[in-house]
Each structure stands twice: as C-alpha cells, then as structure tokens.
Enzyme design. Structure first.
Site, PDB file in Angstrom:
ATOM      1  N   THR A  18       0.830  -1.201   0.000  1.00  0.00           N
ATOM      2  CA  THR A  18       0.000   0.000   0.000  1.00  0.00           C
ATOM      3  C   THR A  18       0.865   1.251   0.000  1.00  0.00           C
ATOM      4  OG1 THR A  18      -1.749  -1.179   1.203  1.00  0.00           O
ATOM      5  CG2 THR A  18      -1.839   1.228   1.210  1.00  0.00           C
ATOM      6  N   HIS A  63       1.995   1.797  -3.416  1.00  0.00           N
ATOM      7  CA  HIS A  63       0.948   2.437  -4.225  1.00  0.00           C
ATOM      8  C   HIS A  63       0.939   3.954  -3.985  1.00  0.00           C
ATOM      9  CE1 HIS A  63      -1.027  -0.933  -6.130  1.00  0.00           C
ATOM     10  NE2 HIS A  63      -1.160  -1.578  -4.984  1.00  0.00           N
TER      11      HIS A  63
END
Length: 340
Positions: free
Chosen positions: A39, A42
C-alpha cells in the site's frame, strides 16, 4: 523529530518537525520500527493521489513504546511496548451499525487518510493501541500488522484443519498467509514466478510451483487427487492470476481476493457457475485478528528474521522503495528511532 513525508510525484522528503503533545484520548508513541508495504508502494507511485492529502507522513506497520499519555487516558503506562491497529471508524454508518466497523464506509485508515508512523513521535487514539508482551523484539513486532492481514484472510476463507490451500503470489503477504494457513492446519502450495522467492519459500517448508514450467491446473489436480483446492488466495494482483484462480478451486471451493486490483479484471464466471464457487473479498482486519497476530509473532510462529530483508535508517526510505519496486526485498523495516 525526524519524519518521512510523501509530497507527490514519487518524492519522499525526510525533514525535522516539531512534535505536538497528545490530545485528550490520545497516546504518544516513540516509534521504533515501521515496515514498508504494498500500500505504501501504491502511495509512492501516485496511485492513491486522489485519496491521500499531501504532504503525508505515511506508514502503518509499526512497533514502539509509549512516550506520553494524553488527558483522560487510563490503562497504559509510559514505556509500554505497543503496536497500533490503524483503523478509526465513525460508528454511525450502515457498516458500523451492522458490526463491521473495520470496513466502515467512512474509514480513516491511519497512515493513509491521516498521519502515520514514519515519525519519531506519533500521536494516535488510545483505542487503537495493541499491547505487546514483554520480551517481544520490536523489529519482529513491526510485522504484527501484516500478520493480522493474513489472519483475517485465513479466517475469511473459513479454512479448516486438513484443507488444501493455494496461495497465488509469494510476496510478504502471500508468505504470511501460507504460514498462518499452515498453522491453522492446512496443506499449502505457493504459486510464485520469481525463482529467488520460491527458494526462500521452500526454505520455510512450503511446496512451490512456477506456472511457466508446469501447468498449474494439472499440478493442483494431482496434488488434491483430482478435486481442486479447498481455498485459493489471490495475492499477486496480476490479471492472469485472477483469470486462472477459478480453475484451481474444488467444487464449492472458495477464492479469497487479497491483492489490491486498481483496475477491473476478467474472471471465468462459467467456472464459478459450474463449480458453485464462492468469491470473497478480504480487507484489513478485526481486533481479534490483531490479538492473534501478536500471539503468533510472540510464539515464533512467524519467521520474522527470514522475512525481514533488512533494516534501513529513516533517511534511506526513498531508496528502500526502489528495492521493493525491483523485487529485491521481501520486507524492509525503517529504523525510525535510529537504534541501528
């Protein structure tokens, strides 16, 4: 204090910031270690720019000790070892009222939607704290959050002792799912393309498969006596993996979608219909998952030293992302406190 801040355009800045005192109901944590995850990658790529507010101090896989208590906080003592379940829900939306607070429709994922743990002193709501047992190494404890993800994924699958489980994708979460599934009594096969990762996974005692070298459907059918797997965990995030996952599950088997897929994927609905498959999403975790994760780390079930590729100083956070992008690391921890 030092902080690592994402400021957009694949830029991370490490700078000094003035700490603030914890507010009522908050606890200030002296952060020891923060793990970097998919994450965070990202965020670094800019894929979450529509969601995050920059500049953002990010990070949510962490461990540390309590440095100060805000007004009204009880049950905790300065010096207590803690990690944080980084979810703050509103308690009023339909999901919360139905008992699904962890996937609140207005969820504040701390470290993404609000400031995270890549800072020396971090103020969080006291109710997010999870106590660490005495003697647990703080670098190992930084893995509790991803372990909780794996525990939630396995519980979501309703995995039973004696089941067969295929894990597609042998990255950190895939390895943790395999480890938790085995601990819960399953027989596990990990499908992974990267040879180095397969070697590491085999070193943990798991069977692995490179689908480029052997037909994965034939291999799983042989392994399961022609039945197919009880549970298939899709952890790779690859379109081809999603398309092929339905071919690996048994009649009335379960597919658990773990990876974040930023775009819609093709799926073989004919196979879903024909075998009466169940497809489940699995997102974040509940409190009980975190508590189980703490136990698994404390008991040594999780191969922490093998999973942690290296520990870097806060000043090297940007370089650590380059290694994660290139697949040169399983798990990198940031030494926020400068202990190493």
């Amino acid at each position: 204090m030092l902080t690592a801040t994402y400021s957009g355009n694949r830029t991370i800045e490490v700078s000094e910031a003035e700490p603030s005192a914890p507010e009522p109901g908050q606890v200030q944590i002296a952060v020891a270690y923060t793990g970097l995850c998919g994450t965070d990658l990202h965020i670094f790529h800019g894929s979450m720019d529509a969601r995050v507010q920059t500049p953002l101090v990010f990070g949510h896989e962490m461990s540390g000790t309590i440095a100060a208590l805000g007004p009204g906080v009880t049950g905790w003592t300065v010096g207590d070892g803690v990690t944080v379940m980084p979810l703050a829900w509103d308690g009023t939306c339909p999901a919360c009222l139905a008992g699904n607070e962890h996937i609140c429709q207005n969820l504040d994922f701390i470290g993404i939607d609000s400031p995270g743990s890549l800072q020396a002193l971090w103020n969080v709501p006291a109710e997010t704290l999870v106590r660490l047992p005495a003697g647990v190494a703080l670098d190992h404890a930084a893995l509790v959050e991803p372990v909780a993800v794996a525990v939630h994924d396995v519980r979501r699958a309703n995995l039973q002792r004696g089941d067969t489980a295929v894990v597609i994708g042998g990255g950190p979460i895939g390895v943790l799912i395999a480890t938790v599934a085995r601990h819960f009594g399953a027989d596990v096969l990990v499908i992974e393309l990267d040879e180095k990762r397969r070697t590491q996974i085999e070193g943990l005692g798991f069977a692995t498969l490179d689908p480029r070298e052997r037909d994965q459907v034939a291999a799983v059918e042989e392994w399961t006596g022609g039945a197919g797997a009880d549970v298939v965990f899709e952890v790779s995030g690859a379109a081809q993996a999603v398309l092929g996952a339905t071919s690996l599950a048994k009649v009335r088997g379960t597919i658990v979608v773990v990876a974040i897929h930023p775009t819609p994927r093709e799926i073989d609905l004919q196979r879903v219909f024909w075998r009466e498959l169940s497809i489940l999403g699995a997102r974040v975790y509940e409190r009980r998952d975190f508590e189980t994760a703490v136990e698994l780390v404390a008991e040594g079930v999780i191969p922490a030293d093998l999973l942690i590729t290296r520990i870097v100083p806060l000043s090297a956070t940007a370089e650590a992302f380059a290694d994660l992008e290139a697949g040169r690391a399983m798990k990198i921890l940031v030494d926020v406190a400068g202990q190493r």
